[in-house]
Scaffold this motif. Structure first.
Motif, PDB file in Angstrom:
ATOM      1  N   LYS A   1      22.657   3.177   4.523  1.00 15.35           N
ATOM      2  CA  LYS A   1      22.676   4.539   5.041  1.00 15.35           C
ATOM      3  C   LYS A   1      21.639   5.357   4.281  1.00 15.35           C
ATOM      4  CE  LYS A   1      25.632   8.495   6.033  1.00 15.35           C
ATOM      5  NZ  LYS A   1      24.594   9.450   5.672  1.00 15.35           N
ATOM      6  N   LEU A   2      20.958   6.258   5.019  1.00 16.93           N
ATOM      7  CA  LEU A   2      19.969   7.108   4.362  1.00 16.93           C
ATOM      8  C   LEU A   2      20.642   7.986   3.317  1.00 16.93           C
ATOM      9  CD1 LEU A   2      17.720   8.305   7.355  1.00 16.93           C
ATOM     10  CD2 LEU A   2      17.207   6.559   5.653  1.00 16.93           C
ATOM     11  N   ASP A   3      20.103   7.949   2.083  1.00 13.24           N
ATOM     12  CA  ASP A   3      20.654   8.788   1.023  1.00 13.24           C
ATOM     13  C   ASP A   3      19.921  10.122   0.932  1.00 13.24           C
ATOM     14  OD1 ASP A   3      18.222   8.039  -0.014  1.00 13.24           O
ATOM     15  OD2 ASP A   3      19.075   6.690  -1.514  1.00 13.24           O
ATOM     16  N   SER A   4      18.724  10.175   1.583  1.00 13.99           N
ATOM     17  CA  SER A   4      17.931  11.413   1.571  1.00 13.99           C
ATOM     18  C   SER A   4      16.879  11.296   2.665  1.00 13.99           C
ATOM     19  CB  SER A   4      17.258  11.587   0.201  1.00 13.99           C
ATOM     20  OG  SER A   4      16.377  10.507  -0.050  1.00 13.99           O
ATOM     21  N   ASP A   5      16.037  12.303   2.729  1.00 17.19           N
ATOM     22  CA  ASP A   5      14.965  12.241   3.716  1.00 17.19           C
ATOM     23  C   ASP A   5      14.118  11.005   3.474  1.00 17.19           C
ATOM     24  OD1 ASP A   5      15.997  14.600   4.511  1.00 17.19           O
ATOM     25  OD2 ASP A   5      14.335  15.851   3.784  1.00 17.19           O
TER      26      ASP A   5
ATOM     27  N   TYR B   1       5.739   1.190   5.270  1.00 20.36           N
ATOM     28  CA  TYR B   1       6.244   1.483   3.931  1.00 20.36           C
ATOM     29  C   TYR B   1       7.234   2.633   4.053  1.00 20.36           C
ATOM     30  CZ  TYR B   1       6.309   3.311  -0.867  1.00 20.36           C
ATOM     31  OH  TYR B   1       6.708   3.778  -2.095  1.00 20.36           O
ATOM     32  N   SER B   2       8.358   2.573   3.315  1.00 20.28           N
ATOM     33  CA  SER B   2       9.342   3.665   3.343  1.00 20.28           C
ATOM     34  C   SER B   2       9.651   4.111   1.924  1.00 20.28           C
ATOM     35  CB  SER B   2      10.625   3.200   4.040  1.00 20.28           C
ATOM     36  OG  SER B   2      11.349   2.286   3.223  1.00 20.28           O
ATOM     37  N   THR B   3       9.922   5.389   1.792  1.00 18.96           N
ATOM     38  CA  THR B   3      10.312   5.920   0.497  1.00 18.96           C
ATOM     39  C   THR B   3      11.349   7.019   0.686  1.00 18.96           C
ATOM     40  OG1 THR B   3       9.510   7.035  -1.509  1.00 18.96           O
ATOM     41  CG2 THR B   3       8.382   7.569   0.544  1.00 18.96           C
ATOM     42  N   THR B   4      12.375   6.990  -0.143  1.00 14.26           N
ATOM     43  CA  THR B   4      13.398   8.043  -0.194  1.00 14.26           C
ATOM     44  C   THR B   4      13.477   8.527  -1.646  1.00 14.26           C
ATOM     45  OG1 THR B   4      15.231   6.520  -0.640  1.00 14.26           O
ATOM     46  CG2 THR B   4      14.664   6.924   1.685  1.00 14.26           C
ATOM     47  N   GLN B   5      14.460   9.374  -1.924  1.00 12.33           N
ATOM     48  CA  GLN B   5      14.590   9.866  -3.298  1.00 12.33           C
ATOM     49  C   GLN B   5      14.972   8.752  -4.260  1.00 12.33           C
ATOM     50  OE1 GLN B   5      17.383  13.101  -3.322  1.00 12.33           O
ATOM     51  NE2 GLN B   5      15.979  14.550  -2.276  1.00 12.33           N
ATOM     52  N   LYS B   6      15.645   7.704  -3.742  1.00 12.63           N
ATOM     53  CA  LYS B   6      16.144   6.667  -4.642  1.00 12.63           C
ATOM     54  C   LYS B   6      15.462   5.320  -4.458  1.00 12.63           C
ATOM     55  CE  LYS B   6      20.806   8.660  -4.908  1.00 12.63           C
ATOM     56  NZ  LYS B   6      22.252   8.384  -4.686  1.00 12.63           N
ATOM     57  N   THR B   7      14.952   5.018  -3.308  1.00 15.09           N
ATOM     58  CA  THR B   7      14.447   3.665  -3.054  1.00 15.09           C
ATOM     59  C   THR B   7      13.093   3.705  -2.364  1.00 15.09           C
ATOM     60  OG1 THR B   7      15.541   3.558  -0.891  1.00 15.09           O
ATOM     61  CG2 THR B   7      16.794   2.765  -2.796  1.00 15.09           C
ATOM     62  N   ASP B   8      12.417   2.573  -2.489  1.00 17.92           N
ATOM     63  CA  ASP B   8      11.184   2.309  -1.758  1.00 17.92           C
ATOM     64  C   ASP B   8      11.327   0.944  -1.091  1.00 17.92           C
ATOM     65  OD1 ASP B   8      10.028   4.664  -2.629  1.00 17.92           O
ATOM     66  OD2 ASP B   8       9.253   3.704  -4.455  1.00 17.92           O
ATOM     67  N   GLY B   9      10.662   0.777   0.055  1.00 17.71           N
ATOM     68  CA  GLY B   9      10.747  -0.499   0.744  1.00 17.71           C
ATOM     69  C   GLY B   9       9.509  -0.762   1.585  1.00 17.71           C
ATOM     70  N   THR B  10       9.329  -2.017   1.949  1.00 21.60           N
ATOM     71  CA  THR B  10       8.184  -2.412   2.779  1.00 21.60           C
ATOM     72  C   THR B  10       8.670  -3.322   3.891  1.00 21.60           C
ATOM     73  OG1 THR B  10       7.735  -4.306   1.343  1.00 21.60           O
ATOM     74  CG2 THR B  10       6.535  -2.253   0.868  1.00 21.60           C
ATOM     75  N   ALA B  11       7.818  -3.422   4.912  1.00 22.95           N
ATOM     76  CA  ALA B  11       8.081  -4.346   6.021  1.00 22.95           C
ATOM     77  C   ALA B  11       6.751  -4.701   6.672  1.00 22.95           C
ATOM     78  CB  ALA B  11       9.024  -3.716   7.044  1.00 22.95           C
ATOM     79  N   TYR B  12       6.668  -5.896   7.210  1.00 22.59           N
ATOM     80  CA  TYR B  12       5.441  -6.299   7.907  1.00 22.59           C
ATOM     81  C   TYR B  12       5.802  -7.242   9.059  1.00 22.59           C
ATOM     82  CZ  TYR B  12       5.863 -10.411   4.846  1.00 22.59           C
ATOM     83  OH  TYR B  12       6.335 -11.514   4.188  1.00 22.59           O
ATOM     84  N   LEU B  13       4.887  -7.308   9.988  1.00 22.61           N
ATOM     85  CA  LEU B  13       5.077  -8.098  11.211  1.00 22.61           C
ATOM     86  C   LEU B  13       3.750  -8.725  11.591  1.00 22.61           C
ATOM     87  CD1 LEU B  13       6.584  -8.803  13.980  1.00 22.61           C
ATOM     88  CD2 LEU B  13       5.668  -6.635  14.822  1.00 22.61           C
ATOM     89  N   PHE B  14       3.806 -10.000  12.037  1.00 19.14           N
ATOM     90  CA  PHE B  14       2.607 -10.692  12.516  1.00 19.14           C
ATOM     91  C   PHE B  14       2.964 -11.448  13.784  1.00 19.14           C
ATOM     92  CE2 PHE B  14       0.145 -14.634  12.846  1.00 19.14           C
ATOM     93  CZ  PHE B  14      -1.146 -14.121  12.931  1.00 19.14           C
ATOM     94  N   GLN B  15       2.088 -11.369  14.786  1.00 18.44           N
ATOM     95  CA  GLN B  15       2.334 -12.057  16.047  1.00 18.44           C
ATOM     96  C   GLN B  15       1.017 -12.598  16.594  1.00 18.44           C
ATOM     97  OE1 GLN B  15       4.703  -9.861  18.790  1.00 18.44           O
ATOM     98  NE2 GLN B  15       4.475 -11.324  20.460  1.00 18.44           N
ATOM     99  N   ALA B  16       1.068 -13.806  17.175  1.00 21.14           N
ATOM    100  CA  ALA B  16      -0.113 -14.441  17.769  1.00 21.14           C
ATOM    101  C   ALA B  16       0.277 -15.087  19.091  1.00 21.14           C
ATOM    102  CB  ALA B  16      -0.698 -15.486  16.815  1.00 21.14           C
TER     103      ALA B  16
END
Length: 916
Positions: free
Chosen positions: A396-400, A424-439
């Motif tokens: 759950k989102l803890d902040s914006d 890339y995502s960042t909130t007051q408490k956490t940071d995260g990444t995600a990536y996708l590749f398709q061919a």
């Protein structure tokens, strides 16, 4: 001993045989592969073995009346002991059949001694078909039948086996026929036009003639007719916007509680101007009076507008920024976009309606086109969390949350496409990444695709703490054999709207081979494994299964048959035991009487669920019948569904009826028993009665009404009062002076027609009718007159002026069968009308109901034998009202004039010994 050889050349000169059609005037000295219609010469060797000169009387005979000697009789002198060549000139008639014939030289000397010599000649086959359009109506009214006739004639000398067909019409004759040499027949085709035709249009009728023996003789002939619309719908002085307004009464028995009520909807989509630049779409659906499900609409309001480079949306929509950050979130908000040549800018605001963890979200992005099918986008998504303590996922989102992202698609080559995304995502408490590749790759024999996606545990996008890989490959070995492999792994922890339930978690791999044993049937052999896990609590299934599957698909006549059989070994993680799982299913579908039928059933003995070797039987059917373009009925029944399908609403029984009451007004009735999403055994009943009105709302005036008036002058007929005129769907009747008027006519192109039932049978207009008119001015005038029709009557006569010992025309046309008789085509034309008729020799013909004025009658040979000519093939005259013009067409047999040298050149030799 010395022999003296003396050579002489005998040359017979025939200048030109006069026929009405061109042919070669050469005598070709050959005996094999002769073609009909050609001339040749046959050599005969003659010897005088006596010591005195000889004079011979020579006559020529042939085994066929169509092979004629040009010199049937002659005289020939030979010196003592002379050997000479006597040339017999022949004409092979165009009607001569394929085969071998004999030419006989009867020789008698002055002492009364007779003898004969024969020679064989071979006539080759000649394939020649003539297909000519005869009569086709220039105009018909919508709803009437177009009828066209064609002349089909065998101008060759071999019997033709023909197949008739048409791409867009019905052939009235038999589909196959046999046509003897010189035989002809008339082929007729027809096509029924639709009375609902919206505008005038040309329609082409096609006749195809296929020769079984001679593919080179295949021919396609077309006839064109203009169809006049009687119910024009598109001509309008207003530009209109299609709108659908409906009112539904819905009732539902839901978990033992009954609710009902009304729901209204208005929907429109189109353009606001005649140039189609201002595009608009809108929808308003009022509150749903029953529990929300797949079969009823939820409350929705939106409008979107697009013009050139600008797009705007206001209201409800499934908003999406990118696959990783916000793939599909239904809510209420606004979106704007500008599309320039190679750059686009846009963004949206969304307030989710079915996901309380997110209160609001904002997105903005820009897209850069690199090439026609390649582009890169960069964007930024901002989310604010909901204040309520509601948890729909593992995170759950803890902040914006701030989510910058970049995505792109690239066409590497003609066959390969690549795409991907990084976020890339960042909130007051956490940071995260995600990536996708398709061919994706598509080649002639090989095609495949793969996709890999990964999101970190703290990524605050649409996916969280998950990775997935999907791929498939398909390779065609031969036309009959193909191999394939598929791998799929579902993503976990995605934040789906609560409006929908997520499908079970799946992970499977399969590979197999497909064999097409017939063009209408194939079989597939599969092997692999699959894992299914229920996402709801309490879980109904959680298993891993290895299986082998055989599928057969076969088309037998109108029936499509599908058979499946699957054998597997199941590890049931929910109950902790292992067992066998077998599935057998069959599906039969066909169409008959404007109705489609689909019957299906399956039987399962499985260890996937709570019981080991649990038996399940599933069966059902669907029937859809379109009684007419206005009425349809659909009935569906299925006794139950597999537990893996819990995530969707499932029909157990459904009845749908649609009726168009009159144009733009429709009635729909429906009733169904169903299992709602997530339910196992509680059946709910839903019924609905829906009335829809489809007005075309005027939004822009594009033209002003016009009028058409005129006068019909009396040119010698009884009266011009009370004549009914038709202009599309408009009607007018003339007054006592012959005046008429059409008011409030929509501008456009029309055909003015006369109702012939309101005139005398022989009254004819002075101009061609229907008359094409373009009404673009506010006031238009069209005057014409009515007079009395004229006729042309004639006779085709044969005149024989040639040698009496040659076969006459009557010999060639003996018999009562008109198909084998010689014929010509007579054509009557004025400036804008053409009529044609086939006329047989010795018979009368006529052209009736002709407009007075200048006419030309032309005569075409139609494959007439080349020995005959038409004395006069063109007549020009002026027809007076009510005049009957009489013509005589003479077919004359041509005389053959032969000229040759006064003295012949001889080829021979003298035997010196014999002279001694």
């Amino acid at each position: 001993m010395i022999k003296t050889w003396t050579f002489f050349i005998i040359l017979l000169l025939f200048p030109a045989f006069i026929f009405s059609q061109q042919q070669s005037n050469r005598l070709i000295s050959k005996k094999d592969s002769l073609m009909p219609g050609m001339s040749t010469s046959i050599p005969f060797t003659l010897e005088n073995n006596s010591a005195e000169s000889k004079t011979y009387d020579i006559s020529v005979a042939t085994s066929s009346p169509s092979i004629n000697p040009i010199l049937a009789k002659g005289e020939f002198q030979m010196a003592p002991y002379e050997t000479s060549v006597y040339l017999v000139p022949l004409r092979v008639g165009a009607e001569t059949g394929q085969g071998t014939y004999s030419v006989t030289l009867n020789i008698t000397d002055r002492n009364g001694i007779s003898f004969a010599k024969s020679s064989k000649i071979t006539v080759s086959g000649n394939s020649s078909l003539l297909v000519t359009a005869l009569n086709t109506p220039e105009f018909v009214r919508a709803g009437e039948t177009i009828r066209a006739s064609f002349l089909l004639k065998n101008n060759g000398n071999i019997t033709e086996k023909l197949v008739l067909g048409s791409k867009n019409a019905i052939v009235d004759n038999e589909s196959s026929l046999v046509l003897a040499p010189n035989e002809s027949t008339i082929i007729t085709i027809h096509k029924v036009t639709s009375p609902e035709l919206a505008q005038n249009e040309f329609q082409n009728l096609n006749l195809s003639v296929r020769s079984k023996n001679n593919p080179k003789e295949n021919q396609d002939v077309y006839a064109s007719t203009q169809v006049i619309s009687v119910k024009p719908t598109e001509n309008d002085i207003y530009h209109r916007l299609p709108v659908a307004v409906s009112l539904s009464f819905i009732g539902m028995q839901n978990l033992g509680v009954y609710n009902d009520g009304f729901q209204g909807e208005i929907y429109g989509k189109g353009t606001l101007d005649k140039d189609n630049k201002n595009q608009i779409e809108f929808r308003a659906v009022t509150h749903n009076p029953v529990a929300l499900n797949t079969f009823t609409q939820y409350e929705e309001y939106f409008v979107n507008y697009k013009r050139d480079i600008f797009f705007l949306h206001l209201g409800d929509k499934t908003y999406s920024s990118s696959y990783l950050t916000e793939f599909a979130r239904y809510g209420r908000g606004a979106e704007i976009r500008y599309d320039f040549n190679k750059v686009s800018f846009g963004g949206f605001y969304n307030h989710p309606r079915f996901f309380r963890d997110i209160k609001d979200e904002f997105n903005m992005y820009s897209t850069f086109k690199i090439r026609k099918e390649s582009e890169i986008s960069v964007g930024y998504l901002y989310k604010t969390p909901g204040k309520e303590e509601v948890r729909y996922g593992d995170v759950k989102l803890d902040s914006d949350a701030h989510l910058p992202y970049a995505k792109g698609k690239f066409k590497v080559s003609k066959n390969i496409n690549l795409s991907g995304e990084l976020a890339y995502s960042t909130t007051q408490k956490t940071d995260g990444t995600a990536y996708l590749f398709q061919a994706d790759a598509v080649f002639k024999k090989l095609n495949g695709s793969l996709m890999y996606m990964r999101a970190s545990p703290d990524f605050a996008g649409y996916f969280t703490n998950t990775n997935t890989f999907n791929g498939n490959i398909y390779y065609t070995i031969t036309k009959k054999i193909s191999v394939f492999a598929n791998y799929m792994q579902d993503a976990k922890n995605f934040q789906r709207d609560t409006l929908l339930l997520a499908a079970p978690y799946r992970k499977y791999f399969q590979y197999g081979v497909q064999y097409r044993y017939l063009p209408s049937g194939f079989v597939i052999f599969n092997n692999g494994y699959q894992a299914y896990k229920d996402r709801l609590e309490p879980k109904q299934f959680d298993y891993y299964e290895r299986y082998f599957k055989v599928s057969i698909n076969q088309q037998i006549g109108v029936f499509q048959i599908n058979l499946d059989g699957q054998l597997g070994k199941t590890d049931n993680y929910l109950t902790g035991f292992r067992g066998n799982s077998s599935f057998y299913s069959a599906n039969l579908s066909f169409q008959k009487f404007r109705t489609s039928f689909n019957i299906f059933g399956s039987y399962a003995i499985s260890s996937r669920y709570q019981l080991k070797n649990q038996k399940n039987l599933y069966y059902g059917a669907r029937i859809f019948s379109r009684f007419s373009d206005k009425t349809s009925l659909s009935i569906f029944y299925q006794n139950n569904y597999m537990p893996e399908e819990y995530f969707k609403d499932r029909n157990l029984f459904e009845l749908l009826f649609h009726q168009q009451l009159f144009p733009g007004n429709e009635l729909d009735l429906s009733g169904r028993y169903s299992l709602q999403r997530g339910e196992i055994g509680n059946k709910d009943f839903i019924f609905s009665m829906r009335y829809t009105w489809r007005p075309n709302v005027p939004v822009q005036k594009t033209a002003e009404y016009t009028s058409l008036s005129g006068n019909i002058s009396n040119l010698g007929i009884k009266k011009t009062e009370g004549i009914k005129l038709m202009l599309g769907s408009y009607l007018s009747i003339t007054d006592k002076d012959g005046n008429y008027m059409f008011k409030n006519v929509i501008p456009g192109s029309y055909f003015l027609e006369i109702d012939r039932s309101t005139t005398e049978i022989n009254d004819i207009p002075t101009q061609t009718f229907p008359a094409a008119l373009s009404l673009i001015n506010k006031e238009n005038t069209f005057n014409f007159g009515l007079t009395t029709a004229s006729n042309v009557q004639g006779h085709v006569k044969f005149l024989e002026t040639g040698e009496k010992d040659q076969p006459g025309f009557g010999q060639l046309t003996a018999g009562k069968d008109k198909k084998k008789r010689e014929s010509i085509i007579v054509e009557a034309t004025n400036n804008d009308q053409t009529y044609r008729k086939i006329c047989f020799i010795g018979e009368d013909f006529d052209f009736t109901y002709l407009r007075p004025g200048d006419w030309t009658v032309k005569v075409y040979r139609n494959g007439l034998d080349k020995r005959y000519k038409i004395s006069t093939d063109r007549f020009q005259f002026t027809l007076q009202p009510a005049e009957i013009k009489k013509l005589s067409i003479n077919v004359v047999k041509q005389q053959i004039e032969i000229k040759y040298q006064q003295e012949s050149l001889k080829v021979g030799y003298n035997d010196i010994k014999k002279k001694k």
